[in-house]
Design an enzyme around this catalytic site. Structure first.
Site, mmCIF file in Angstrom:
data_model
loop_
_atom_site.group_PDB
_atom_site.id
_atom_site.type_symbol
_atom_site.label_atom_id
_atom_site.label_comp_id
_atom_site.label_asym_id
_atom_site.label_seq_id
_atom_site.Cartn_x
_atom_site.Cartn_y
_atom_site.Cartn_z
ATOM 1 N N ARG A 55 0.824 -1.198 -0.144
ATOM 2 C CA ARG A 55 -0.044 -0.093 0.010
ATOM 3 C C ARG A 55 0.800 1.033 -0.093
ATOM 4 O O ARG A 55 1.959 1.029 0.050
ATOM 5 C CB ARG A 55 -1.089 -0.012 1.083
ATOM 6 N N GLY A 56 0.115 2.276 -0.085
ATOM 7 C CA GLY A 56 1.225 3.608 -0.282
ATOM 8 C C GLY A 56 1.158 3.784 -1.691
ATOM 9 O O GLY A 56 1.483 2.867 -2.559
ATOM 10 N N ALA A 57 0.795 4.966 -2.279
ATOM 11 C CA ALA A 57 0.775 5.552 -3.605
ATOM 12 C C ALA A 57 1.704 4.990 -4.465
ATOM 13 O O ALA A 57 1.713 4.272 -5.460
ATOM 14 C CB ALA A 57 0.341 6.783 -3.830
ATOM 15 N N ARG A 89 -7.368 -0.415 -7.021
ATOM 16 C CA ARG A 89 -7.866 0.719 -5.571
ATOM 17 C C ARG A 89 -7.853 2.064 -6.445
ATOM 18 O O ARG A 89 -7.070 2.231 -7.363
ATOM 19 C CB ARG A 89 -6.745 0.771 -4.683
ATOM 20 N N GLN A 187 -1.839 2.079 9.821
ATOM 21 C CA GLN A 187 -0.375 2.194 9.032
ATOM 22 C C GLN A 187 0.580 2.889 9.836
ATOM 23 O O GLN A 187 1.748 2.709 9.812
ATOM 24 C CB GLN A 187 -0.782 2.817 7.926
ATOM 25 N N ASP A 228 -1.894 10.815 -2.087
ATOM 26 C CA ASP A 228 -2.587 9.621 -2.725
ATOM 27 C C ASP A 228 -2.784 10.250 -4.171
ATOM 28 O O ASP A 228 -2.566 9.610 -5.086
ATOM 29 C CB ASP A 228 -3.695 9.019 -2.548
ATOM 30 N N ASN A 238 -5.524 12.184 0.778
ATOM 31 C CA ASN A 238 -4.419 11.255 1.525
ATOM 32 C C ASN A 238 -5.428 10.403 2.364
ATOM 33 O O ASN A 238 -6.507 10.604 2.436
ATOM 34 C CB ASN A 238 -3.415 12.268 2.183
ATOM 35 N N LYS A 239 -4.722 9.598 3.248
ATOM 36 C CA LYS A 239 -5.348 8.920 4.164
ATOM 37 C C LYS A 239 -6.619 9.538 5.001
ATOM 38 O O LYS A 239 -6.182 10.774 5.519
ATOM 39 C CB LYS A 239 -4.104 8.288 5.244
#
Ligand code: MRU
Length: 337
Positions: A55-57, A89, A187, A228, A238-239
């Site tokens: 995960r993570g862009a 995603r 995370q 993101d 973002n998150k």
């Protein structure tokens, strides 16, 4: 990134390609277990992205690039693989950026494995540059708050938000990091804190709802988060929870920075309202690991990201330097090339 596994120090990436297999540090297990996930088919790669093995862009983009390289190597249907990976995603722009670049390379007859390796090196190199630019913003003694994991695991190495932190630490600056735990997938508590331990950076994990408390007490000097997707007007997805951190930072006069490479910028969208926001399974909120924490009768909502309007953002740290949100148009040409 340098990591310590069972007492042994190793240099490794979060994602790599070996013997036709996409290999990933399984981020679902950390820090309790260090395991490598092997994606041997497009279904495995799609599963790894969807279920957040990776995960993570930027790391999602690199994984997708290797997924395309794997398909090319095995002479699988490129169009089909492209579609499968595209539908994993929806929010992180890097996924679409990487897939487009790989498809174009394959169509023009390039070696896709070489191309995917170059893509990974390029993105990681850009993140190291983010570190070099962003480090200059960090003064000795700074206490920096970050949200989610925009670290080496989310890129391959260096991270985006953590790159300036790592550079400052390596330069000998005395810094301290507030790590938001980042519900529901934790995370921050699981991954960013683990990375801080690996790097020997002083830090404390805080409950997400404690960030405002520390900001108001004057114990946060700056905020750095990842992204993101960043739209043409400088809005940032973002998150989930990033937006409220930005508002509280603004209220308390604390600089709020976003760090991201060019692959995260989406100049085809004018504002953050146009960004597709992923909504994940309600179980991620109703359960903590295997333990149900809400009544059987309760339902939940689980948006994975939110949008922070450009007006709350002090600057966007990129590989090309630091820009105010209303200056990012200067990067548009590079996002296309
Ligand atoms: O749902 P995740 O864990 O993929 O979300 C990750 C984030 O929101 C990160 O901050 C972002 O992707 C930047 S990673 C360098």
């Amino acid at each position: 990134m340098r990591i310590n596994v069972n007492g042994k120090t190793k240099e490794m990436r979060a994602v790599w390609f070996e013997d036709g297999i996409v290999k990933l540090i399984d981020q679902r297990m950390l820090p309790a277990k260090f395991e490598i996930y092997e994606a041997k088919s497009t279904e495995d790669v799609a599963y790894a992205i969807k279920e957040m093995v990776v995960r993570g862009a930027p790391a999602i983009g690199i994984t997708a690039a290797y997924g395309m390289a794997q398909a090319w190597l095995n002479k699988w249907d490129i169009e089909e693989v492209f579609e499968k990976l595209r539908n994993t995603r929806p929010t992180a722009h890097d996924l679409f950026f990487a897939l487009k670049r790989m498809k174009e390379a394959i169509e023009s007859g390039e070696d896709a494995v070489k191309k995917a390796n170059e893509y990974a090196e390029d993105i990681i190199g850009r993140c190291e540059k983010i570190g070099e630019h962003g480090e200059k913003l960090i003064q000795n003694g700074y206490r920096i708050l970050t949200h989610c994991n925009a670290g080496a695991l989310a890129v391959g190495d260096w991270g985006t938000a953590t790159a300036p932190i790592r550079k400052a630490h390596r330069k000998g600056k005395r810094i301290f990091v507030w790590v938001d735990e980042t519900r529901p997938r934790l995370q921050g508590a699981r991954l960013t804190a683990w990375e801080m331990v690996q790097e020997g950076i002083e830090h404390a994990v805080i409950a997400d709802n404690a960030a405002g408390y520390f900001m108001r007490k004057g114990e946060v000097d700056m905020v750095i988060v990842g992204a993101d997707r960043i739209t043409a007007n400088g809005d940032v997805a973002n998150k989930i929870g990033t937006y409220e951190k930005a508002v509280v930072a603004h209220e308390n006069g604390i600089p709020f920075y976003v760090a991201a490479p060019i692959s995260t910028f989406d100049f085809s969208l004018n504002t953050g309202d146009e960004i597709p926001i992923e909504e994940r399974r309600e179980d991620e909120v109703l359960f903590c690991r295997e333990c149900r924490i809400a009544p059987q009768e309760s339902r939940a909502r689980n948006p994975a990201f939110d949008v922070t309007p450009a007006r709350y953002i002090t600057g966007i740290i990129t590989e090309k330097g630091i820009f105010k949100p209303d200056e990012i148009w200067k990067l548009e040409r590079q996002a296309k090339s």
